[in-house]
Design a protein around this motif. Structure first.
Motif, PDB file in Angstrom:
ATOM      1  N   GLN A   1       0.979  -1.244   0.214  1.00  0.00           N
ATOM      2  CA  GLN A   1      -0.085  -0.026   0.025  1.00  0.00           C
ATOM      3  C   GLN A   1       0.797   1.312  -0.072  1.00  0.00           C
ATOM      4  N   PHE A   2       1.914   1.082   0.811  1.00  0.00           N
ATOM      5  CA  PHE A   2       2.932   2.402   0.798  1.00  0.00           C
ATOM      6  C   PHE A   2       3.761   2.400  -0.414  1.00  0.00           C
ATOM      7  N   LYS A   3       4.360   1.390  -0.962  1.00  0.00           N
ATOM      8  CA  LYS A   3       5.561   1.477  -1.958  1.00  0.00           C
ATOM      9  C   LYS A   3       5.005   1.037  -3.591  1.00  0.00           C
ATOM     10  N   HIS A   4       3.563   0.457  -3.394  1.00  0.00           N
ATOM     11  CA  HIS A   4       3.188   0.108  -4.858  1.00  0.00           C
ATOM     12  C   HIS A   4       3.978  -1.020  -5.325  1.00  0.00           C
ATOM     13  N   ILE A   5       4.845  -1.727  -4.817  1.00  0.00           N
ATOM     14  CA  ILE A   5       5.809  -2.566  -5.255  1.00  0.00           C
ATOM     15  C   ILE A   5       5.916  -3.821  -4.269  1.00  0.00           C
ATOM     16  N   ILE A   6       5.723  -5.153  -4.666  1.00  0.00           N
ATOM     17  CA  ILE A   6       6.044  -6.047  -3.598  1.00  0.00           C
ATOM     18  C   ILE A   6       7.175  -6.890  -4.320  1.00  0.00           C
ATOM     19  N   SER A   7       8.172  -7.263  -3.364  1.00  0.00           N
ATOM     20  CA  SER A   7       9.458  -8.223  -3.722  1.00  0.00           C
ATOM     21  C   SER A   7       9.048  -9.634  -3.284  1.00  0.00           C
ATOM     22  N   LEU A   8       9.225 -10.231  -4.628  1.00  0.00           N
ATOM     23  CA  LEU A   8       9.189 -11.749  -4.085  1.00  0.00           C
ATOM     24  C   LEU A   8      10.472 -12.020  -3.376  1.00  0.00           C
ATOM     25  N   GLU A   9      11.603 -11.435  -3.510  1.00  0.00           N
ATOM     26  CA  GLU A   9      12.981 -11.760  -2.633  1.00  0.00           C
ATOM     27  C   GLU A   9      12.422 -11.516  -1.192  1.00  0.00           C
ATOM     28  N   ASP A  10      11.858 -10.389  -1.020  1.00  0.00           N
ATOM     29  CA  ASP A  10      11.698 -10.085   0.479  1.00  0.00           C
ATOM     30  C   ASP A  10      10.836 -11.068   1.205  1.00  0.00           C
ATOM     31  N   ILE A  11       9.679 -11.639   0.208  1.00  0.00           N
ATOM     32  CA  ILE A  11       8.543 -12.295   0.927  1.00  0.00           C
ATOM     33  C   ILE A  11       9.497 -13.781   1.146  1.00  0.00           C
ATOM     34  N   ARG A  12      10.196 -14.198   0.251  1.00  0.00           N
ATOM     35  CA  ARG A  12      11.075 -15.529   0.439  1.00  0.00           C
ATOM     36  C   ARG A  12      11.957 -15.377   1.692  1.00  0.00           C
ATOM     37  N   LYS A  13      12.663 -14.195   2.204  1.00  0.00           N
ATOM     38  CA  LYS A  13      13.605 -14.108   2.861  1.00  0.00           C
ATOM     39  C   LYS A  13      12.859 -14.089   4.464  1.00  0.00           C
TER      40      LYS A  13
ATOM     41  N   LYS B   1      11.040 -17.985   9.024  1.00  0.00           N
ATOM     42  CA  LYS B   1      10.011 -18.657   9.845  1.00  0.00           C
ATOM     43  C   LYS B   1      10.276 -20.096   9.741  1.00  0.00           C
ATOM     44  N   GLY B   2      11.061 -20.745   9.116  1.00  0.00           N
ATOM     45  CA  GLY B   2      11.364 -22.050   8.983  1.00  0.00           C
ATOM     46  C   GLY B   2      10.708 -22.901   7.766  1.00  0.00           C
ATOM     47  N   TYR B   3      10.024 -22.052   6.622  1.00  0.00           N
ATOM     48  CA  TYR B   3       9.491 -22.888   5.500  1.00  0.00           C
ATOM     49  C   TYR B   3      10.650 -23.603   4.773  1.00  0.00           C
ATOM     50  N   GLY B   4      10.278 -24.485   3.997  1.00  0.00           N
ATOM     51  CA  GLY B   4      11.454 -25.222   3.092  1.00  0.00           C
ATOM     52  C   GLY B   4      11.302 -24.292   1.901  1.00  0.00           C
ATOM     53  N   VAL B   5      12.319 -24.802   0.973  1.00  0.00           N
ATOM     54  CA  VAL B   5      12.712 -23.893  -0.190  1.00  0.00           C
ATOM     55  C   VAL B   5      11.313 -24.270  -1.059  1.00  0.00           C
ATOM     56  N   LEU B   6      10.898 -25.475  -1.285  1.00  0.00           N
ATOM     57  CA  LEU B   6       9.625 -25.380  -2.234  1.00  0.00           C
ATOM     58  C   LEU B   6       8.557 -24.755  -1.713  1.00  0.00           C
ATOM     59  N   LYS B   7       8.120 -24.742  -0.424  1.00  0.00           N
ATOM     60  CA  LYS B   7       6.915 -24.263   0.283  1.00  0.00           C
ATOM     61  C   LYS B   7       7.219 -22.767   0.234  1.00  0.00           C
ATOM     62  N   THR B   8       8.421 -22.247   0.287  1.00  0.00           N
ATOM     63  CA  THR B   8       8.633 -20.958   0.152  1.00  0.00           C
ATOM     64  C   THR B   8       8.286 -20.209  -0.885  1.00  0.00           C
ATOM     65  N   LEU B   9       8.893 -20.926  -2.020  1.00  0.00           N
ATOM     66  CA  LEU B   9       8.653 -20.482  -3.581  1.00  0.00           C
ATOM     67  C   LEU B   9       6.937 -20.353  -3.745  1.00  0.00           C
ATOM     68  N   LYS B  10       6.073 -21.515  -3.389  1.00  0.00           N
ATOM     69  CA  LYS B  10       4.758 -21.686  -3.762  1.00  0.00           C
ATOM     70  C   LYS B  10       4.201 -20.581  -2.852  1.00  0.00           C
ATOM     71  N   LEU B  11       4.442 -20.392  -1.669  1.00  0.00           N
ATOM     72  CA  LEU B  11       3.640 -19.421  -0.808  1.00  0.00           C
ATOM     73  C   LEU B  11       4.116 -17.930  -1.144  1.00  0.00           C
ATOM     74  N   SER B  12       5.417 -17.693  -1.775  1.00  0.00           N
ATOM     75  CA  SER B  12       5.525 -16.360  -2.129  1.00  0.00           C
ATOM     76  C   SER B  12       4.762 -15.930  -3.276  1.00  0.00           C
ATOM     77  N   SER B  13       4.519 -16.781  -4.263  1.00  0.00           N
ATOM     78  CA  SER B  13       3.825 -16.447  -5.202  1.00  0.00           C
ATOM     79  C   SER B  13       2.278 -16.261  -4.857  1.00  0.00           C
ATOM     80  N   GLU B  14       1.851 -17.071  -4.131  1.00  0.00           N
ATOM     81  CA  GLU B  14       0.247 -16.843  -3.361  1.00  0.00           C
ATOM     82  C   GLU B  14       0.311 -15.523  -2.623  1.00  0.00           C
ATOM     83  N   ILE B  15       1.234 -15.408  -1.867  1.00  0.00           N
ATOM     84  CA  ILE B  15       1.267 -14.107  -1.258  1.00  0.00           C
ATOM     85  C   ILE B  15       0.957 -12.859  -2.150  1.00  0.00           C
ATOM     86  N   GLU B  16       2.050 -12.926  -3.239  1.00  0.00           N
ATOM     87  CA  GLU B  16       2.346 -11.920  -4.040  1.00  0.00           C
ATOM     88  C   GLU B  16       0.710 -11.428  -4.639  1.00  0.00           C
TER      89      GLU B  16
END
Length: 979
Positions: free
Chosen positions: A932-944, A949-964
């Motif tokens: 809302q503030f920046k109008h840009i969402i970084s997938l890299e920031d989501i993954r980090k 929070k302890g998610y695995g690599v595949l789970k992180t990739l899937k969730l990052s896309s869904e959050i975006e």
């Protein structure tokens, strides 16, 4: 055999190779930077060797340079390109690094193909993109070329460039100065600009700012091969980037001159420096003469053979807009004072080689004996006078005095409407007489209205003639007129005004007949929105009236009949002067003007700011009016009543309509018409003239004269019946693609969807034109495609637009993603969230039966809305109406109830998403706040954040896309209207 886009690119690169460009394969940004270092070292070889003994920059030195120049704004990068950069070397010494030279032998010209830009090589890239063809000079990407196969609209290439600007042109790609787009058959070029506005919002390059390239006679060079052979020669592309690009510091804007401006500038320099003669440039009104004349003046100033350049303007044209424009080309260059002493002070300064001043101030200096020694010193000096709007009578009067004193001077004029034998005044001088060039042609270069319209640099005119005479019978004082009207009462085609003009019958008293004045006023008020509210945009208008007494009658009529609450103002000169024939130095005119100003103060005063204009601050009043006509102050003026003011020299892109109740002739007519035809937004397709006088004969003579004896009808829109027929033809094409709107929604292939979008867009464009006619009636179109069916097609058109927009935002490459929807013409924005809530306010107090009937209508309104915000909230509004509305009490605050409903719905969405994905609510809300503030969402920031929070690599990739996807959808769904 059809040629692919890839083949077009390769053929283009081969062509560049034949004119001296070296091909280099650069696959990614790392290779672009390495190549930049290599070429920069070669380009600055002598300076680097002098400072450090060898020609190579160390990695640390190059990194320091990149820190200084990389990731700046597009505008700041353009300034760096044209400047020298002081670089500190490892040995403690410094060297000035250059990036571009006017010397084509020194520059290094390269071309590369299919560079990929991604986050792995440049961290602030949002989406991975691959570019068609990039032209590099001294290692910097300065010209980006996007090519389409023949048959594809080049506007799609412009949309593609805008997408790249938004998501991936970062680092050294911010040095791009110019874009070229082509489908091999059509080719255009345009300047780069900052991708964000001052407030941080995205700023797309307008398609109206893309220009064709031409030869010196204004013949268009369309085909890519021919364009390449001329535009991309080392000499031309270098001159374009060095001599013919202007950086507007105040606006942070890059302007690349249009071809006719460049050819005119070259002709002026040749006339002064080689031929030592006078001349004038005839470029049609609205084509950018001020920039051309200023560029001529500045290039002459920089020539060592010229002692002083005078850029002369007429005082009444030197308004705030002009001052700002001149100063934006070169800071603090305008001598905008009323002091002749200040002019003399600057004349004494030999280091100041260019003066921008007024004709009046220079004439005053010449007449004053006190300044004679200073003026005498200029008798033999090599001076050049560049005169803007040189058709003005003032310059003709003062020309002799200036010429007698500046005996070694050249005079160069610029005008959109020259004075010829046909339209010369009492002085008897034509523009060619004033700028006499001996045996040479006085006219140095022409760019006429026919060429400007064909190139899309100014708009055509739509002229509507309104006959208001035949209704004026009983009040007509002249018995002859009454007798004629009576005799012709059974002739439906009889035109009283035309008849009386043809037979020399005096009808002047009828023009001011009160019945006629109220008829005209009601006509303007009734059809005002048709002319000035187009799609989502609102425009301003002028009403030019013959005299101050007649203006006074109209002003009173508007005050009496203006039930719509339009903002209507008036201005005129109340003191007669030599240039304004509307001056009326009488107590009555001054009293009336005071009344107009007092009304204006009341109309635009707010609680925070009380306006207090008066006759003693008339100029400030004029400037405030100008700002509101340009929509630089809000609220705007809807209709400004004038006599002669604002009809020449006033530029306002949001002004699209001129109402006329006065005779106009020759250059006065073309100047007045031209207030309306400046290129602006997509919804402004032409300048509209609504005339209540029969001036067709004068109009045709003027348009023919100032188009070089062309057909005057070529500059006007066709009549209403023509566009009704065009609508029918275009609907036939639409139905051949989708016989009904239901089928339009079931098109499967992207090719069929594209055909539907293009064919419906053409229907909508014609409809937009038809709606500006006062006589527009849906019944005239009902047998072809009526309003309900049009709205059915329109709903699917908007569906495909929304689909393409989502794909574009996700960087999904489809054939629809860059298609040109011209959405501004389709939308009206009338049915928005506020509109629906106001309807509900009215409904809540009705009985249950009426309430249900009204709700059905409101649900239908929601369905057919083209408002983007409401479309995003469509389902939620429907749920509010069906689930919540009927439980509200009649006194309930509807807006507050809806806002609370929205908050509940968003919380429910977040909770459901959290439950489905297993992500905690705080994390989801954190990314929503960031977006809302920046109008840009970084997938890299989501993954980090997720990996912490302890998610695995595949789970992180899937969730990052869904959050975006969730964050973006929520933003579109719940953001406030107007954000």
């Amino acid at each position: 055999m059809a040629v692919s886009e890839y083949e077009v690119e390769n053929l283009f690169i081969e062509r560049l190779g034949t004119i001296g460009y070296q091909f280099i394969q650069l696959r990614d940004y790392a290779e672009v930077k390495k190549n930049f270092k290599d070429q920069l070292q070669k380009f600055n070889k002598a300076a680097i060797i002098e400072s450090k003994g060898n020609s190579e920059l160390s990695d640390s030195e190059f990194d320091r340079l990149l820190t200084q120049i990389e990731n700046k704004t597009v505008f700041d990068s353009a300034k760096i390109l044209r400047d020298k950069q002081l670089l500190e070397l490892d040995n403690g010494k410094t060297v000035y690094i250059e990036f571009l030279s006017k010397d084509t032998e020194r520059n290094i010209y390269q071309v590369t193909h299919q560079v990929t830009m991604d986050k792995e090589h440049q961290g602030d890239v949002v989406y991975k993109n691959r570019y068609d063809v990039t032209v590099l000079i001294n290692g910097l990407p300065l010209v980006q070329v996007e090519l389409k196969r023949p048959g594809v609209e080049i506007n799609e290439a412009i949309n593609q460039i805008n997408r790249y600007r938004r998501y991936s042109f970062r680092g050294l790609f911010r040095f791009i100065q110019c874009f070229v787009v082509s489908n091999s058959i059509q080719t255009k070029y345009f300047a780069n600009e900052n991708e964000t506005n001052a407030d941080g919002t995205y700023k797309a390059i307008l398609k109206s700012l893309a220009f064709f390239w031409t030869d010196a006679t204004n013949e268009r060079i369309n085909q890519l091969n021919d364009f390449t052979d001329d535009f991309f020669t080392k000499f031309n592309i270098t001159a374009l980037l060095t001599d013919y690009t202007v950086l507007q510091d105040t606006l942070k804007n890059i302007i690349i001159m249009r071809p006719y401006q460049i050819y005119a500038t070259k002709a002026v320099l040749r006339r002064v420096l080689e031929e030592n003669r006078n001349g004038y440039v005839w470029h049609t009104t609205g084509s950018g003469k001020t920039l051309t004349s200023f560029k001529c003046a500045s290039l002459l100033r920089d020539n060592g053979r010229i002692d002083k350049v005078f850029f002369l303007v007429d005082r009444k044209d030197l308004d705030d807009q002009t001052v700002d424009e001149y100063n934006s080309f070169e800071e603090n260059c305008v001598d905008n004072t009323d002091s002749t002493a200040e002019l003399i002070k600057r004349l004494k300064n030999s280091g100041e080689k260019m003066l921008v001043t007024t004709i009046q101030k220079l004439a005053c200096a010449l007449r004053n004996d006190r300044y004679k020694p200073i003026m005498e010193a200029y008798k033999t000096k090599k001076c050049v006078f560049v005169i803007d709007e040189c058709h003005r009578s003032q310059f003709g009067k003062m020309h002799g005095d200036i010429r007698r004193n500046f005996q070694n001077a050249n005079f160069i004029g610029f005008t959109g409407t020259p004075i010829f034998e046909e339209n010369k005044g009492a002085a008897g001088q034509t523009t060619a007489d004033i700028f006499n060039a001996g045996t040479m042609d006085s006219c140095l270069h022409k760019y006429l209205i026919k060429e400007a319209i064909a190139d899309g640099n100014v708009l055509k005119f739509s002229v509507e003639y309104q006959n208001t005479f035949n209704v004026v019978t009983t009040n007509a004082a002249d018995m002859t007129v009454q007798r004629i009207v009576h005799e012709q009462s059974n002739n439906p085609n009889f035109n009283l005004e035309e008849y009386c003009k043809r037979n020399n019958i005096d009808i002047s008293n009828i023009y001011s007949d009160q019945q006629r004045i109220e008829l005209v006023t009601n006509n303007i008020l009734e059809h005002y929105e048709k002319h000035t509210k187009i799609g989502t945009d609102t425009y301003t208008s002028l009403f030019a009236i013959q005299s101050v007494p007649l203006l006074q009658k109209y002003y009173s009529a508007f005050k009496k009949l203006n039930k719509k609450g339009l903002k209507i103002a008036a201005i005129f000169t109340y003191t007669a002067n030599e240039d304004m024939d509307d001056g009326a130095d009488t107590p009555q005119s001054r009293e009336f003007l005071e009344q107009c100003i007092d009304d204006y103060n009341k109309m635009f005063s707010t609680d925070k700011e009380k306006l207090a204009f008066g006759l003693d601050t008339f100029d400030a009043y004029r400037k405030d009016i100008a700002k509101r006509l340009k929509q630089k102050e809000v609220p705007q003026i809807d209709i400004l009543l004038v006599v002669n003011m604002f009809l020449t020299g006033f530029d306002s892109k949001p002004l699209n309509t001129l109402y006329l109740d006065k005779p106009l002739f020759w250059h006065s007519l073309v100047q007045a018409y031209s207030r309306t035809n400046r290129i602006y937004k997509e919804t402004k397709q032409y300048g509209q003239i609504i005339t209540f006088r029969n001036i067709k004969e004068e109009q045709d003579k003027a348009l023919k004269l100032f188009s070089g004896d062309g057909n005057p009808n070529a500059y006007l829109l066709e009549n209403y019946d023509y566009y009704v027929a065009e609508y029918s033809d275009r609907v036939s094409i639409l139905r051949s693609v989708a016989p009904s709107f239901d089928i339009a929604g079931r098109l499967q292939s992207e090719d069929d969807q594209r055909k539907f979008i293009v064919s419906f867009r053409l229907v909508a464009q014609t409809l937009s034109t038809l709606k500006t006619f006062s006589k527009f009636d849906w019944n005239d179109l009902a047998n072809v495609l009526d309003e309900d069916e049009f709205l059915g097609y329109k709903s699917w058109y908007l569906y495909y637009y929304d689909l393409a927009k989502k794909e574009r935002e996700k960087n999904v490459k489809t054939t629809l993603v860059d298609i040109d929807f011209n959405i501004e013409l389709i939308r009206t924005d009338k049915i928005n969230v506020v509109y629906i809530l106001n309807l509900l306010k009215d409904v809540i107090k009705k009985d249950e039966t009426e309430k249900k009937r009204s709700i059905d209508l409101i649900l239908r309104e929601i369905e057919r809305s083209d408002n983007e915000r409401l479309r995003a909230k469509q389902d939620m509004l429907k749920r509010f109406v069906t689930e919540k509305f009927f439980s509200l009490s009649p006194d309930e605050d509807i807006v507050k109830a809806y806002e609370e409903f929205e908050v509940q719905q968003q919380n429910m969405d977040i909770e459901m998403f959290a439950e489905d994905t297993g992500i905690d609510i705080d994390t989801i809300k954190f990314f929503m706040s960031e977006y809302q503030f920046k109008h840009i969402i970084s997938l890299e920031d989501i993954r980090k954040r997720l990996s912490q929070k302890g998610y695995g690599v595949l789970k992180t990739l899937k969730l990052s896309s869904e959050i975006e996807g969730f964050v973006k959808d929520q933003y579109e769904k719940f953001r406030a209207e107007g954000v």
